[in-house]
Write an enzyme that holds these catalytic residues in place. Structure first.
Site, mmCIF file in Angstrom:
data_model
loop_
_atom_site.group_PDB
_atom_site.id
_atom_site.type_symbol
_atom_site.label_atom_id
_atom_site.label_comp_id
_atom_site.label_asym_id
_atom_site.label_seq_id
_atom_site.Cartn_x
_atom_site.Cartn_y
_atom_site.Cartn_z
ATOM 1 N N LEU A 43 -3.303 -0.048 2.121
ATOM 2 C CA LEU A 43 -3.135 -0.425 3.640
ATOM 3 C C LEU A 43 -3.619 -1.864 3.756
ATOM 4 C CD1 LEU A 43 -4.723 2.594 5.584
ATOM 5 C CD2 LEU A 43 -1.977 1.955 5.016
ATOM 6 N N GLY A 45 -2.755 -5.363 3.923
ATOM 7 C CA GLY A 45 -1.753 -6.095 3.847
ATOM 8 C C GLY A 45 -0.439 -5.461 4.214
ATOM 9 N N HIS A 46 -0.279 -4.068 4.466
ATOM 10 C CA HIS A 46 0.708 -3.088 4.456
ATOM 11 C C HIS A 46 0.748 -2.686 5.747
ATOM 12 C CE1 HIS A 46 3.955 -0.029 3.840
ATOM 13 N NE2 HIS A 46 4.384 -1.177 3.062
ATOM 14 N N PHE A 47 0.918 -2.694 6.889
ATOM 15 C CA PHE A 47 1.136 -4.424 7.420
ATOM 16 C C PHE A 47 -0.266 -4.863 8.185
ATOM 17 C CE2 PHE A 47 5.084 -2.181 6.715
ATOM 18 C CZ PHE A 47 5.811 -2.863 5.769
ATOM 19 N N VAL A 52 0.757 1.101 7.703
ATOM 20 C CA VAL A 52 1.487 2.000 7.599
ATOM 21 C C VAL A 52 1.391 2.455 5.958
ATOM 22 C CG1 VAL A 52 3.961 2.673 7.304
ATOM 23 C CG2 VAL A 52 3.099 1.311 9.254
#
Length: 141
Positions: A43, A45-47, A52
């Site tokens: 998770l 850096g995503h986002f 997500v």
């Protein structure tokens, strides 16, 4: 099965063991669960600001859940992906969600296993697809 029992059949450890509990059902299918805590490596850096679960991680979760079907037949062995087919992402999985995975064996031939699996949050379908594996003796370093 709890996490310790899952680790008796799956070789995954630490951050890559992506199911919390699993069951082999009477009909030969499997059901497994994972609660997204929000602090997982995937998770980061995503986002930013809207975490997500990445689709590739959902595929890995489904695959691990599918391998529960092989049960004790996996002890001392490693299931290696040989294919991912007909994968579709239908909805997002986010921190706080409890994912449920429903998997079934399509067929097997020798060391090859072909499975179908779905990921849900509640009754909402998040992902589905077909997965194949070659089961090999566990490699030793």
């Amino acid at each position: 099965m709890d996490k310790l029992q899952i680790m008796e059949i799956l070789p995954h450890r630490n951050d890559m063991l992506l199911i919390d509990e699993a069951y082999k059902n009477e009909d030969g299918s499997s059901t497994a669960y994972y609660t997204v805590r929000g602090d997982e490596f995937f998770l980061n850096g995503h986002f930013p600001g809207y975490p997500v679960v990445p689709g590739v991680i959902l595929c890995e979760m489904i695959a691990q859940s599918a391998c529960v079907i092989m049960g004790d037949g996996l002890k001392g062995k490693t299931p290696f992906y040989t294919g991912i087919n007909k994968v579709r992402f239908r909805s997002q999985a986010r921190p706080g969600d409890k994912l449920r995975f429903e998997c079934r064996l399509l067929r097997s031939k020798g060391v090859f296993y072909f499975m179908a699996g779905k990921a849900y949050v509640g009754d909402r379908l998040c992902a589905e697809g077909e997965f194949s594996f070659a089961v090999q003796p566990a490699a030793k370093e």
